[in-house]
Design an enzyme around this catalytic site. Structure first.
Site, short mmCIF file in Angstrom:
data_model
loop_
_atom_site.label_atom_id
_atom_site.label_comp_id
_atom_site.label_asym_id
_atom_site.label_seq_id
_atom_site.Cartn_x
_atom_site.Cartn_y
_atom_site.Cartn_z
N ASP A 55 0.49 -6.82 1.84
CA ASP A 55 -0.35 -6.44 0.65
C ASP A 55 -0.73 -4.92 0.84
O ASP A 55 -0.87 -4.38 2.04
CB ASP A 55 -1.55 -7.31 1.10
CG ASP A 55 -1.48 -8.86 0.74
OD1 ASP A 55 -0.59 -9.25 0.18
OD2 ASP A 55 -2.27 -9.62 1.15
N ARG A 56 -1.09 -4.44 -0.22
CA ARG A 56 -1.67 -3.17 -0.14
C ARG A 56 -2.46 -2.77 0.89
O ARG A 56 -2.52 -1.57 1.66
CB ARG A 56 -1.91 -2.74 -1.78
CG ARG A 56 -2.40 -1.31 -1.51
CD ARG A 56 -2.78 -1.03 -3.21
NE ARG A 56 -3.08 0.51 -3.39
CZ ARG A 56 -3.19 1.17 -4.54
NH1 ARG A 56 -3.12 0.54 -5.63
NH2 ARG A 56 -3.64 2.52 -4.73
#
Length: 252
Positions: A55-56
């Site tokens: 995930d970012r």
């Protein structure tokens, strides 16, 4: 930005992905101009093929293949849940003992990126092992309690569902610090205001897999997340570490 390379041979390359960096281009974040995939390609001068994602807001070990065939082989390991991944997270509250979260997750679809995906999928099985390592208590009344409590936990996802760790820790009422979707807004604000901690307190520090060509065990170990270590140092916590030999012996 120069990406830190943790491992590289003629088949694979693994990097440390900083928090906030996208793995590749996304319809959701069209304004972004930097992506780990393109940055690494330019840095090593050859095409790279993603085999998984982070995930970012999550930092840590990110693995790429250097050919489509190798990407397929490593992707099969991820799909089969045979790759051992070790995460560290700081969560709200005192986690008293180790345990296994066995809680099926229904895939959360994005309106833009997943508009063509099947909308009525059944919940998928999902398991996460967790181990509390250190606990801390701060003399601040962040919510209804007179003090703020936190725990450093080690997480081993046994499956690979979208946002699994964030959703599972929320499920047992110990959300990860800095999680704006599944977390505690009051504690997130407290961390920003009191300690200038912005982002998600979650990092993938270690990964153990079978090399797709040699079939030997390959352990990739990252340095502990700098943002989390700075926060923990302020609280007087020790920074965890695990060398490759420990990782290999624990995942045979």
């Amino acid at each position: 930005m120069t990406l830190t390379i943790l491992y590289q041979d003629e088949y694979l390359v693994a990097i440390h992905k900083p928090a906030g960096l996208l793995v590749h281009r996304s319809m959701i974040d069209r304004h972004e101009t930097q992506f780990a995939m393109q940055m690494l390609r330019d840095q090593i001068g050859q095409h790279v093929f993603p085999v998984h994602r982070l995930d970012r807001p999550t930092s840590g070990v990110l693995v790429f293949a250097l050919s489509a065939d190798i990407a397929r082989l490593v992707g099969e390991q991820f799909a089969g849940n045979t790759i051992a991944k070790t995460y560290f997270a700081i969560v709200r509250g005192h986690v008293k003992e180790a345990g296994l979260i066995d809680y099926a997750l229904k895939e959360k679809l994005d309106k833009i990126a997943d508009k063509r995906a099947k909308q009525d999928k059944d919940a998928q099985e999902a398991q996460t092992e967790y181990v509390p390592l250190q606990q801390f208590e701060l003399p601040f009344a962040v919510s209804r309690y007179p003090s703020a409590r936190y725990t450093l936990v080690r997480l081993h996802p046994k499956t690979g569902r979208k946002h699994q760790l964030r959703r599972h820790m929320c499920h047992i009422n110990h959300p990860i610090v800095g999680d704006t979707t599944h977390g505690d807004g009051k504690h997130n604000k407290f961390m920003r205001d009191q300690f200038s901690f912005n982002g998600l307190a979650l990092t993938c520090q270690q990964m153990c897999m079978t090399h797709p060509v040699s079939n030997e065990k390959l352990a990739i170990v990252n340095d502990f997340d700098q943002r989390m270590s700075t926060l923990m140092t302020q609280w007087g916590w020790a920074i965890p570490s695990l060398d490759r030999l420990d990782l290999l012996s624990n995942n045979r």
